[in-house]
Design a protein around this motif. Structure first.
Motif, PDB file in Angstrom:
ATOM      1  N   PHE A   1       0.829  -1.200   0.000  1.00 12.49           N
ATOM      2  CA  PHE A   1       0.000   0.000   0.000  1.00 12.49           C
ATOM      3  C   PHE A   1       0.870   1.259   0.000  1.00 12.49           C
ATOM      4  O   PHE A   1       0.588   2.223  -0.712  1.00 12.49           O
ATOM      5  N   GLU A   2       1.919   1.249   0.811  1.00 16.90           N
ATOM      6  CA  GLU A   2       2.811   2.411   0.870  1.00 16.90           C
ATOM      7  C   GLU A   2       3.526   2.614  -0.468  1.00 16.90           C
ATOM      8  O   GLU A   2       3.691   3.743  -0.926  1.00 16.90           O
ATOM      9  N   LYS A   3       3.925   1.526  -1.108  1.00 14.38           N
ATOM     10  CA  LYS A   3       4.561   1.637  -2.430  1.00 14.38           C
ATOM     11  C   LYS A   3       3.577   2.194  -3.452  1.00 14.38           C
ATOM     12  O   LYS A   3       3.946   3.027  -4.291  1.00 14.38           O
ATOM     13  N   LEU A   4       2.335   1.761  -3.390  1.00 14.12           N
ATOM     14  CA  LEU A   4       1.314   2.298  -4.295  1.00 14.12           C
ATOM     15  C   LEU A   4       1.046   3.777  -4.022  1.00 14.12           C
ATOM     16  O   LEU A   4       0.868   4.570  -4.955  1.00 14.12           O
ATOM     17  N   ILE A   5       1.018   4.154  -2.756  1.00 13.46           N
ATOM     18  CA  ILE A   5       0.833   5.568  -2.397  1.00 13.46           C
ATOM     19  C   ILE A   5       1.974   6.396  -2.966  1.00 13.46           C
ATOM     20  O   ILE A   5       1.752   7.445  -3.590  1.00 13.46           O
ATOM     21  N   LEU A   6       3.202   5.946  -2.764  1.00 12.10           N
ATOM     22  CA  LEU A   6       4.364   6.691  -3.258  1.00 12.10           C
ATOM     23  C   LEU A   6       4.360   6.780  -4.780  1.00 12.10           C
ATOM     24  O   LEU A   6       4.657   7.837  -5.354  1.00 12.10           O
ATOM     25  N   THR A   7       4.010   5.683  -5.449  1.00 10.05           N
ATOM     26  CA  THR A   7       3.949   5.692  -6.912  1.00 10.05           C
ATOM     27  C   THR A   7       2.904   6.685  -7.401  1.00 10.05           C
ATOM     28  O   THR A   7       3.158   7.483  -8.309  1.00 10.05           O
ATOM     29  N   THR A   8       1.742   6.662  -6.774  1.00 11.24           N
ATOM     30  CA  THR A   8       0.661   7.575  -7.161  1.00 11.24           C
ATOM     31  C   THR A   8       1.069   9.029  -6.938  1.00 11.24           C
ATOM     32  O   THR A   8       0.868   9.881  -7.808  1.00 11.24           O
TER      33      THR A   8
ATOM     34  N   ALA B   1      -2.798  14.683  -5.577  1.00 14.16           N
ATOM     35  CA  ALA B   1      -3.872  13.711  -5.372  1.00 14.16           C
ATOM     36  C   ALA B   1      -4.465  13.892  -3.977  1.00 14.16           C
ATOM     37  O   ALA B   1      -3.746  14.000  -2.983  1.00 14.16           O
ATOM     38  N   SER B   2      -5.772  13.927  -3.934  1.00 15.58           N
ATOM     39  CA  SER B   2      -6.462  14.038  -2.648  1.00 15.58           C
ATOM     40  C   SER B   2      -6.372  12.713  -1.907  1.00 15.58           C
ATOM     41  O   SER B   2      -6.060  11.673  -2.497  1.00 15.58           O
ATOM     42  N   THR B   3      -6.696  12.748  -0.631  1.00 11.29           N
ATOM     43  CA  THR B   3      -6.712  11.518   0.149  1.00 11.29           C
ATOM     44  C   THR B   3      -7.698  10.529  -0.455  1.00 11.29           C
ATOM     45  O   THR B   3      -7.424   9.325  -0.525  1.00 11.29           O
ATOM     46  N   GLN B   4      -8.841  11.031  -0.934  1.00 14.85           N
ATOM     47  CA  GLN B   4      -9.836  10.143  -1.550  1.00 14.85           C
ATOM     48  C   GLN B   4      -9.279   9.529  -2.835  1.00 14.85           C
ATOM     49  O   GLN B   4      -9.438   8.327  -3.071  1.00 14.85           O
ATOM     50  N   GLU B   5      -8.603  10.322  -3.663  1.00 15.76           N
ATOM     51  CA  GLU B   5      -8.010   9.782  -4.892  1.00 15.76           C
ATOM     52  C   GLU B   5      -6.944   8.731  -4.572  1.00 15.76           C
ATOM     53  O   GLU B   5      -6.868   7.692  -5.230  1.00 15.76           O
ATOM     54  N   LEU B   6      -6.128   9.015  -3.556  1.00 10.13           N
ATOM     55  CA  LEU B   6      -5.119   8.036  -3.141  1.00 10.13           C
ATOM     56  C   LEU B   6      -5.763   6.760  -2.636  1.00 10.13           C
ATOM     57  O   LEU B   6      -5.335   5.661  -2.989  1.00 10.13           O
ATOM     58  N   SER B   7      -6.768   6.913  -1.797  1.00 12.27           N
ATOM     59  CA  SER B   7      -7.409   5.718  -1.232  1.00 12.27           C
ATOM     60  C   SER B   7      -8.057   4.882  -2.335  1.00 12.27           C
ATOM     61  O   SER B   7      -7.982   3.645  -2.302  1.00 12.27           O
TER      62      SER B   7
ATOM     63  N   PRO C   1      -7.075   5.372   6.920  1.00 14.65           N
ATOM     64  CA  PRO C   1      -5.804   4.644   6.943  1.00 14.65           C
ATOM     65  C   PRO C   1      -4.833   5.139   5.867  1.00 14.65           C
ATOM     66  O   PRO C   1      -3.619   5.162   6.072  1.00 14.65           O
ATOM     67  N   CYS C   2      -5.363   5.551   4.726  1.00 13.63           N
ATOM     68  CA  CYS C   2      -4.514   6.063   3.656  1.00 13.63           C
ATOM     69  C   CYS C   2      -3.827   7.357   4.107  1.00 13.63           C
ATOM     70  O   CYS C   2      -2.615   7.520   3.930  1.00 13.63           O
ATOM     71  N   TRP C   3      -4.595   8.273   4.698  1.00 15.58           N
ATOM     72  CA  TRP C   3      -4.036   9.526   5.188  1.00 15.58           C
ATOM     73  C   TRP C   3      -2.963   9.265   6.246  1.00 15.58           C
ATOM     74  O   TRP C   3      -1.905   9.898   6.230  1.00 15.58           O
ATOM     75  N   ARG C   4      -3.223   8.318   7.159  1.00 13.75           N
ATOM     76  CA  ARG C   4      -2.234   7.993   8.201  1.00 13.75           C
ATOM     77  C   ARG C   4      -0.938   7.469   7.580  1.00 13.75           C
ATOM     78  O   ARG C   4       0.157   7.791   8.033  1.00 13.75           O
TER      79      ARG C   4
ATOM     80  N   ALA D   1      -6.998   4.734  -5.444  1.00 17.28           N
ATOM     81  CA  ALA D   1      -5.912   4.166  -6.245  1.00 17.28           C
ATOM     82  C   ALA D   1      -5.247   2.969  -5.570  1.00 17.28           C
ATOM     83  O   ALA D   1      -4.797   2.050  -6.239  1.00 17.28           O
ATOM     84  N   VAL D   2      -5.181   3.001  -4.232  1.00 12.92           N
ATOM     85  CA  VAL D   2      -4.441   1.939  -3.537  1.00 12.92           C
ATOM     86  C   VAL D   2      -5.341   0.909  -2.857  1.00 12.92           C
ATOM     87  O   VAL D   2      -4.855  -0.111  -2.388  1.00 12.92           O
ATOM     88  N   GLY D   3      -6.637   1.188  -2.796  1.00 10.88           N
ATOM     89  CA  GLY D   3      -7.554   0.209  -2.220  1.00 10.88           C
ATOM     90  C   GLY D   3      -7.652   0.254  -0.706  1.00 10.88           C
ATOM     91  O   GLY D   3      -7.888  -0.779  -0.075  1.00 10.88           O
ATOM     92  N   LEU D   4      -7.478   1.426  -0.128  1.00 10.39           N
ATOM     93  CA  LEU D   4      -7.665   1.618   1.315  1.00 10.39           C
ATOM     94  C   LEU D   4      -8.733   2.679   1.537  1.00 10.39           C
ATOM     95  O   LEU D   4      -8.969   3.511   0.671  1.00 10.39           O
ATOM     96  N   SER D   5      -9.345   2.684   2.700  1.00 10.53           N
ATOM     97  CA  SER D   5     -10.267   3.767   3.024  1.00 10.53           C
ATOM     98  C   SER D   5      -9.457   5.031   3.316  1.00 10.53           C
ATOM     99  O   SER D   5      -8.252   4.960   3.600  1.00 10.53           O
TER     100      SER D   5
END
Length: 153
Positions: A5-12, A19-25, A34-37, A27-31
């Protein structure tokens, strides 16, 4: 160690730093929470060092880019410190890497035109008092660009 998930966040974020927290979540499949944290943890741990916009140099009047190889007079701590301070303080130096071979460093430099680049090399780099020689290669076409450009030319 980074998880998937962290690798996907960094890639995105590397492709879209806005990218907003919602867009990140999404893209990576997290709510979102947890994505923001995870983003916050990646920032705090130093994986994310800054966010930046990629600008079009030509639209900013920058029509000359070059790689400047630099050889120092000596490798004393004082000489290296002078050179590093210069690199850190000058926006026209877009990148700096320590290299192997006949030169000590390679810089990526931006200027408005070839004459301005020559002036920058002569009046700034060579007048540092710690540079033995430079070799310049003009960049004909940039195929991939990242990083900040100077706006005070």
């Amino acid at each position: 160690m980074l998880d998937k998930f962290e690798k996907l966040i960094l890639t995105t974020l590397q492709h879209n730093g806005r990218a907003s927290t919602q867009e990140l979540s999404d893209a990576v499949g997290l709510s979102p929470s947890p994505c923001w944290r995870r983003v916050k943890r990646l920032e705090d741990a130093g994986y994310i060092t800054r966010y930046a916009a990629i600008l079009d140099g030509k639209k900013l009047g920058l029509h000359a880019f070059a790689h400047v190889q630099v050889s120092l007079i000596d490798h004393s701590e004082a000489s290296i410190d002078v050179f590093r301070r210069f690199v850190d303080q000058v926006d026209q130096v877009l990148e700096c890497s320590s290299i192997t071979g006949d030169f000590d460093y390679i810089l990526k430099v931006a200027a408005t035109d070839p004459e301005a680049l020559e002036t920058f090399i002569m009046n700034n780099i060579l007048r540092l008092g710690v540079v033995r020689t430079t070799t310049t290669n003009f960049i004909l076409r940039q195929m991939k660009v990242s990083g900040p450009l100077p706006l005070d030319n």
